[in-house]
Motif scaffolding. Structure first.
Motif, PDB file in Angstrom:
ATOM      1  N   MET A   1       0.839  -1.205   0.000  1.00 48.49           N
ATOM      2  CA  MET A   1       0.000   0.000   0.000  1.00 48.49           C
ATOM      3  C   MET A   1       0.866   1.244   0.000  1.00 48.49           C
ATOM      4  O   MET A   1       1.839   1.339   0.750  1.00 48.49           O
ATOM      5  CB  MET A   1      -0.886   0.029   1.259  1.00 48.49           C
ATOM      6  CG  MET A   1      -2.044  -0.946   1.254  1.00 48.49           C
ATOM      7  SD  MET A   1      -3.161  -0.713   2.690  1.00 48.49           S
ATOM      8  CE  MET A   1      -2.162  -1.432   3.987  1.00 48.49           C
ATOM      9  N   GLU A   5      -2.914   5.265  -0.230  1.00 50.80           N
ATOM     10  CA  GLU A   5      -3.806   4.109  -0.065  1.00 50.80           C
ATOM     11  C   GLU A   5      -4.024   3.803   1.413  1.00 50.80           C
ATOM     12  O   GLU A   5      -5.142   3.448   1.822  1.00 50.80           O
ATOM     13  CB  GLU A   5      -3.219   2.892  -0.781  1.00 50.80           C
ATOM     14  CG  GLU A   5      -3.307   2.982  -2.306  1.00 50.80           C
ATOM     15  CD  GLU A   5      -2.531   1.891  -3.010  1.00 50.80           C
ATOM     16  OE1 GLU A   5      -2.822   1.622  -4.191  1.00 50.80           O
ATOM     17  OE2 GLU A   5      -1.607   1.307  -2.386  1.00 50.80           O
ATOM     18  N   MET A   6      -2.977   3.953   2.216  1.00 48.34           N
ATOM     19  CA  MET A   6      -3.127   3.746   3.650  1.00 48.34           C
ATOM     20  C   MET A   6      -4.038   4.797   4.247  1.00 48.34           C
ATOM     21  O   MET A   6      -4.895   4.500   5.088  1.00 48.34           O
ATOM     22  CB  MET A   6      -1.754   3.737   4.327  1.00 48.34           C
ATOM     23  CG  MET A   6      -0.918   2.510   4.016  1.00 48.34           C
ATOM     24  SD  MET A   6       0.560   2.339   5.057  1.00 48.34           S
ATOM     25  CE  MET A   6       1.630   3.604   4.348  1.00 48.34           C
ATOM     26  N   ARG A   9      -7.583   3.917   3.465  1.00 49.32           N
ATOM     27  CA  ARG A   9      -8.058   2.763   4.234  1.00 49.32           C
ATOM     28  C   ARG A   9      -8.426   3.175   5.653  1.00 49.32           C
ATOM     29  O   ARG A   9      -9.442   2.741   6.191  1.00 49.32           O
ATOM     30  CB  ARG A   9      -7.009   1.663   4.241  1.00 49.32           C
ATOM     31  CG  ARG A   9      -7.430   0.421   5.044  1.00 49.32           C
ATOM     32  CD  ARG A   9      -6.938  -0.855   4.409  1.00 49.32           C
ATOM     33  NE  ARG A   9      -7.236  -2.038   5.215  1.00 49.32           N
ATOM     34  CZ  ARG A   9      -8.437  -2.611   5.308  1.00 49.32           C
ATOM     35  NH1 ARG A   9      -9.461  -2.082   4.656  1.00 49.32           N
ATOM     36  NH2 ARG A   9      -8.617  -3.689   6.037  1.00 49.32           N
ATOM     37  N   GLY A  71      -5.696  -1.382  10.908  1.00 51.57           N
ATOM     38  CA  GLY A  71      -4.351  -0.946  11.258  1.00 51.57           C
ATOM     39  C   GLY A  71      -3.874  -1.633  12.518  1.00 51.57           C
ATOM     40  O   GLY A  71      -4.642  -2.283  13.221  1.00 51.57           O
ATOM     41  N   PRO A  89       6.297  -3.953   9.551  1.00 53.26           N
ATOM     42  CA  PRO A  89       5.432  -3.048   8.782  1.00 53.26           C
ATOM     43  C   PRO A  89       5.127  -3.561   7.377  1.00 53.26           C
ATOM     44  O   PRO A  89       3.989  -3.446   6.904  1.00 53.26           O
ATOM     45  CB  PRO A  89       6.245  -1.751   8.736  1.00 53.26           C
ATOM     46  CG  PRO A  89       7.076  -1.798   9.974  1.00 53.26           C
ATOM     47  CD  PRO A  89       7.459  -3.235  10.111  1.00 53.26           C
ATOM     48  N   LYS A  93       1.357  -4.537   5.915  1.00 51.65           N
ATOM     49  CA  LYS A  93       0.795  -3.942   4.701  1.00 51.65           C
ATOM     50  C   LYS A  93       0.450  -5.016   3.677  1.00 51.65           C
ATOM     51  O   LYS A  93      -0.545  -4.900   2.955  1.00 51.65           O
ATOM     52  CB  LYS A  93       1.767  -2.918   4.121  1.00 51.65           C
ATOM     53  CG  LYS A  93       1.871  -1.663   4.985  1.00 51.65           C
ATOM     54  CD  LYS A  93       2.465  -0.497   4.258  1.00 51.65           C
ATOM     55  CE  LYS A  93       3.943  -0.658   4.003  1.00 51.65           C
ATOM     56  NZ  LYS A  93       4.526   0.568   3.388  1.00 51.65           N
ATOM     57  N   GLU A  94       1.257  -6.068   3.628  1.00 50.84           N
ATOM     58  CA  GLU A  94       0.968  -7.192   2.739  1.00 50.84           C
ATOM     59  C   GLU A  94      -0.370  -7.831   3.096  1.00 50.84           C
ATOM     60  O   GLU A  94      -1.079  -8.347   2.226  1.00 50.84           O
ATOM     61  CB  GLU A  94       2.093  -8.219   2.847  1.00 50.84           C
ATOM     62  CG  GLU A  94       2.026  -9.363   1.854  1.00 50.84           C
ATOM     63  CD  GLU A  94       3.239 -10.258   1.960  1.00 50.84           C
ATOM     64  OE1 GLU A  94       4.052 -10.280   1.016  1.00 50.84           O
ATOM     65  OE2 GLU A  94       3.390 -10.938   3.003  1.00 50.84           O
ATOM     66  N   VAL A  98      -2.619  -1.292   8.085  1.00 54.08           N
ATOM     67  CA  VAL A  98      -1.806  -0.073   8.100  1.00 54.08           C
ATOM     68  C   VAL A  98      -0.982  -0.016   9.397  1.00 54.08           C
ATOM     69  O   VAL A  98      -1.548  -0.078  10.488  1.00 54.08           O
ATOM     70  CB  VAL A  98      -2.701   1.174   7.984  1.00 54.08           C
ATOM     71  CG1 VAL A  98      -1.867   2.449   8.077  1.00 54.08           C
ATOM     72  CG2 VAL A  98      -3.501   1.132   6.677  1.00 54.08           C
ATOM     73  N   GLY A 134       8.093   2.199   6.175  1.00 55.50           N
ATOM     74  CA  GLY A 134       6.761   2.182   5.579  1.00 55.50           C
ATOM     75  C   GLY A 134       5.621   2.399   6.537  1.00 55.50           C
ATOM     76  O   GLY A 134       4.456   2.122   6.207  1.00 55.50           O
ATOM     77  N   PHE A 136       2.770   4.402   8.577  1.00 58.20           N
ATOM     78  CA  PHE A 136       1.875   5.481   8.168  1.00 58.20           C
ATOM     79  C   PHE A 136       1.757   6.579   9.217  1.00 58.20           C
ATOM     80  O   PHE A 136       1.721   7.769   8.906  1.00 58.20           O
ATOM     81  CB  PHE A 136       0.485   4.909   7.888  1.00 58.20           C
ATOM     82  CG  PHE A 136      -0.581   5.948   7.647  1.00 58.20           C
ATOM     83  CD1 PHE A 136      -0.632   6.647   6.453  1.00 58.20           C
ATOM     84  CD2 PHE A 136      -1.534   6.231   8.624  1.00 58.20           C
ATOM     85  CE1 PHE A 136      -1.607   7.612   6.228  1.00 58.20           C
ATOM     86  CE2 PHE A 136      -2.519   7.188   8.410  1.00 58.20           C
ATOM     87  CZ  PHE A 136      -2.557   7.881   7.211  1.00 58.20           C
TER      88      PHE A 136
END
Length: 295
Positions: A1, A5-6, A9, A71, A89, A93-94, A98, A134, A136
């Motif tokens: 993401m 995109e995060m 979401r 998240g 992280p 995300k995979e 988040v 990565g 957020f």
């Protein structure tokens, strides 16, 4: 993401945020709740290893990636660790989750009815490392214990001041001025806190947004205006000592708020459970918290 995109979401997702951020002081209690006694480890390194194993088990559980968890808030050592052969992280995300980082360094002694956050001179360095991995956003906690306007306003002011430092690093801060749910004057104090938060939001530049993590209010709907505020990305609720059942019941009375539970998510998980039992127990908690968050 991607970052955008995060953001989308978190802003629009139907679900909740898991709190997996117990730090040094609260780790022994979290492990005891998981069925690991203090005599089962020697020193901080083994203790943190055990709590990381628990968090890996949660992250890798089939139900954790079912889309209901938007998240997850991480302790710094967890962020620096791995799960599923990748950085935590990246693995989150995979799985469509988040990542956030807990950045506060604990609480000062109480004064004027509040416990402010300890000074954090390395905040920008923590944020830079988190962004590289990565992450957020961030989360930081102070605690309000009584309806003292001086203490309440200072706690909220500090949250926004630290939030400004985080925003300057390109991350989204989750401000958490927790109100002690056992406080006898909570209803009065929460109104004072709401006014202070609204003042802090109005002072933000129009282009900036923060998140808010608040105790479920004494009177349902108190924070409904915050959930619609243009400078608030999302309002999340902490369980604050409630059991899963109590927290979900109270949260469901507050449309617009979603959960960010720790105890309410983890209370029935045990190291001794088989993987099937563990996933079933976690799945049941996720379903209950998700239902209360989207009620």
């Amino acid at each position: 993401m991607t970052f955008d995109e995060m953001r989308d979401r978190i802003a629009h997702g139907q679900g909740f945020i898991a709190a997996l951020d117990q730090s040094g002081g609260s780790t022994p209690k979290a492990l005891r709740g998981y069925g690991v006694e203090e005599g089962d480890w020697e020193g901080d390194e083994q203790m943190f290893g055990l709590i990381h194993e628990m968090r890996q088990r949660i992250i890798e559980a089939p139900c954790f990636g079912n889309g209901k968890v938007l998240g997850a808030i991480l302790f710094e050592k967890t962020m620096e660790g791995t799960s599923g052969g990748k950085s935590v992280p990246a693995r989150l995300k995979e799985r469509g989750i988040v990542p956030f980082l807990k950045v506060d360094k604990g609480l000062e002694d109480e004064r004027e009815g509040a416990q402010l956050m300890k000074q954090n001179p390395n905040l920008e360095a923590m944020c830079a490392r988190a962004k590289d991995l990565g992450v957020f956003g961030t989360k930081m906690r102070s605690v309000i214990k009584s309806a003292n306007p001086v203490g309440i306003k200072e706690a909220v002011r500090q949250q926004f001041a630290e939030g400004a430092r985080i925003l300057s690093c390109g991350l989204v801060p989750m401000l958490e001025p927790e109100y002690d749910i056992t406080s006898a004057d909570r209803a009065e104090g929460e109104k004072i806190m709401l006014e202070a938060i609204e003042e802090g939001l109005e002072a933000l530049p129009e282009s900036q947004q923060v998140m808010l993590k608040l105790s479920i209010p004494k009177y349902a709907g108190l924070y409904s205006g915050l959930t619609k505020h243009p400078r608030v990305l999302r309002v999340v609720a902490l369980s604050g000592g409630y059991s899963t059942e109590e927290a979900c019941s109270e949260l469901a009375k507050n449309p617009g708020m979603i959960a960010s539970f720790s105890r309410g998510l983890l209370q029935d998980l045990r190291k001794q459970q088989s993987d099937e039992e563990f996933d079933g127990t976690l799945s049941s908690a996720i379903d209950r918290i998700h239902a209360a968050s989207v009620a």
